[in-house]
Design an enzyme around this catalytic site. Sequence first.
Site, PDB file in Angstrom:
ATOM      1  N   GLU A  66       0.879  -1.177   0.000  1.00 10.19           N
ATOM      2  CA  GLU A  66       0.000   0.000   0.000  1.00 10.19           C
ATOM      3  C   GLU A  66       0.910   1.218   0.000  1.00 10.19           C
ATOM      4  OE1 GLU A  66      -2.958   0.269   3.062  1.00 10.19           O
ATOM      5  OE2 GLU A  66      -4.027  -1.486   2.324  1.00 10.19           O
ATOM      6  N   HIS A 122      -9.597   9.056   2.479  1.00 10.16           N
ATOM      7  CA  HIS A 122      -9.138   7.963   1.623  1.00 10.16           C
ATOM      8  C   HIS A 122      -9.263   8.443   0.182  1.00 10.16           C
ATOM      9  CE1 HIS A 122      -8.607   4.106  -0.288  1.00 10.16           C
ATOM     10  NE2 HIS A 122      -8.251   3.595   0.874  1.00 10.16           N
ATOM     11  N   ARG A 139      -1.221   8.692   1.457  1.00  7.62           N
ATOM     12  CA  ARG A 139      -2.625   9.001   1.140  1.00  7.62           C
ATOM     13  C   ARG A 139      -2.962  10.489   1.069  1.00  7.62           C
ATOM     14  NH1 ARG A 139      -5.971   4.575   4.592  1.00  7.62           N
ATOM     15  NH2 ARG A 139      -5.102   2.895   3.350  1.00  7.62           N
ATOM     16  N   HIS A 175     -12.264   9.135   6.029  1.00  7.20           N
ATOM     17  CA  HIS A 175     -12.010   7.708   6.217  1.00  7.20           C
ATOM     18  C   HIS A 175     -11.597   7.343   7.637  1.00  7.20           C
ATOM     19  CE1 HIS A 175     -10.867   3.675   5.088  1.00  7.20           C
ATOM     20  NE2 HIS A 175      -9.594   3.873   5.363  1.00  7.20           N
ATOM     21  N   ARG A 223      -1.713   8.614   8.755  1.00  5.91           N
ATOM     22  CA  ARG A 223      -1.652   7.185   9.075  1.00  5.91           C
ATOM     23  C   ARG A 223      -1.164   6.381   7.886  1.00  5.91           C
ATOM     24  NH1 ARG A 223      -5.400   2.791   8.556  1.00  5.91           N
ATOM     25  NH2 ARG A 223      -6.641   4.243   7.337  1.00  5.91           N
TER      26      ARG A 223
END
Length: 538
Positions: free
Chosen positions: A128, A248, A294, A355, A390
Amino acid sequence: MPDFRRYLVNIDSISTHQLFTDCLVIGAGIAGLRAAIEAAKHCNVIIVCKGSLEDSNTWKAQGGIASVLNKTDTFESHITDTLNTGCGLCDQGIVDLVVRQGPELMEQLLSWGTEFDQIDGHIATTLEGGHTHPRVAHAHGDETGRIIAEALIKKARQNPNIKMVENFYTIDLLTNDDNECIGIIGHDKHSPPGTDQIIWAANTILATGGAGQLYRETTNPEVATGDGIAMAYRAGAVLQDLEFLQFHPTTLYVAGASRALITETLRGEGAVLLDNKGRRFMKEYHESAELAPRDIVSRAILAQMLKNKSTHVYLDVRHFDKEYFAKRFPHIFELCESFDIDVSRDLIPVRPSAHYMIGGVKTDASAKTSIENLYACGEVASTGLHGANRLGSNSLLEGLVFGKTAGQSVYQHKKASVAHIKHPLIKYQIPHSDRSLLDTADIRNSLRALMWRNMGITRKARPLAETQEIIRFWQRYVMDKVFDGPAGWECQNMLTVCLLMAQSAQMRQESRGVHFRSDFPDTDDEHFKKRIEISKEL
Ligand code: SIN
């Protein structure tokens, strides 16, 4: 000030139905379940959750759970990736602690029946954004959260020390004059309105999850209204980092559909982002392109949408083998089919949405909050793991580690037993309000739209001030009411948390991680390499 009310409802402890427990867990996501299983080794435990056991962010988690599982990976690398993504605000001790416990707790999940996807007899892992190694484990393709939750629920159900109560709405934490949490007042949704219950508890673990519903567009389920943060605030707990709400980058954008998550692991396995002109654009924004952190991907999508005056961008997965896709991402495959999107032929319309709540109730390495006998774990807690941003899939790991830690802290506590609770008589009466009746659904919708507009991916001073002004105006006639059901209490909690978030965002006059101020676009370490803490004057 009406928003300074201590409790949301009238309380008369003598005439209220009462239960007693050594340990009360509020919330049944990964953190709450893991906490209950741990505490139940030595205590009796009640878990209450506001909806059904399926109503949690854990249940909806797709991509996975990050942990060092391959020989080529190292703890140091996972720690470095977490610190780099957190933009200078991670608590290094907490990062170390969480990352190093990962493999053992993953093994335990496996032994409790979690069917992680495997390759050659080992847990399969993928990439990711922000991870320099493939370390994201998944289960049944993109149904990781559900599979983990089912294994934990089964484990908890087998334990005679654990009682699970669904559809129980926790209204407030009860505290005494010694700054100790002594239980909760709540409402069983099957009871008539106005009939509340008290659960006296020697220890209370807050695991109420996230707050995505504060925004018009979110990946979160309806239960994620930030109740835990609001009730902890009313009880006097210290909160921190509330300006850090992660968006997100890729949620499905189809008119009429809820904003369903399209997992980042898709990009980890080669999906690319195209704008409405069919151009790949991420390389113009970051060298890691689709696998940039992100916050960067979300802002890049927004910038591209603004540039092209479009409402969304696209994920292109047409180069995946269709059969492989259906097997590896069964949930997304079905979701797309249900909107007539053929993933082998069509682009998937996406855009960012709210998110994950990075901030929350401040906890230490033992999951303790600033209130005695009150612990917090999972998304409602702010441990310092994530810093200002995060790293994807670190949150299920955090829930697992701090769930276990909270459970341990409970049974190691010298007052672990309900026999130690000194519960005072509580009589709390709220003056009657003559103001007119309210349409709380309308306020809720307006609030969510306001947050989307002014507290979204980009913020600046004037809209932040306007947000606080509007919320304070709504609070004047919402916070003086006594509601007798979850819709009203949720609305009051949402107003409280949104105001605190806007205040925190106003205070952080810099850009860092998920908090981007267009009027302060640079990171300002000299003044802001620190946490913003908020607590109520008691
Ligand atoms: C995803 O699957 O993209 C979400 C994972 C996460 O938020 O950690």
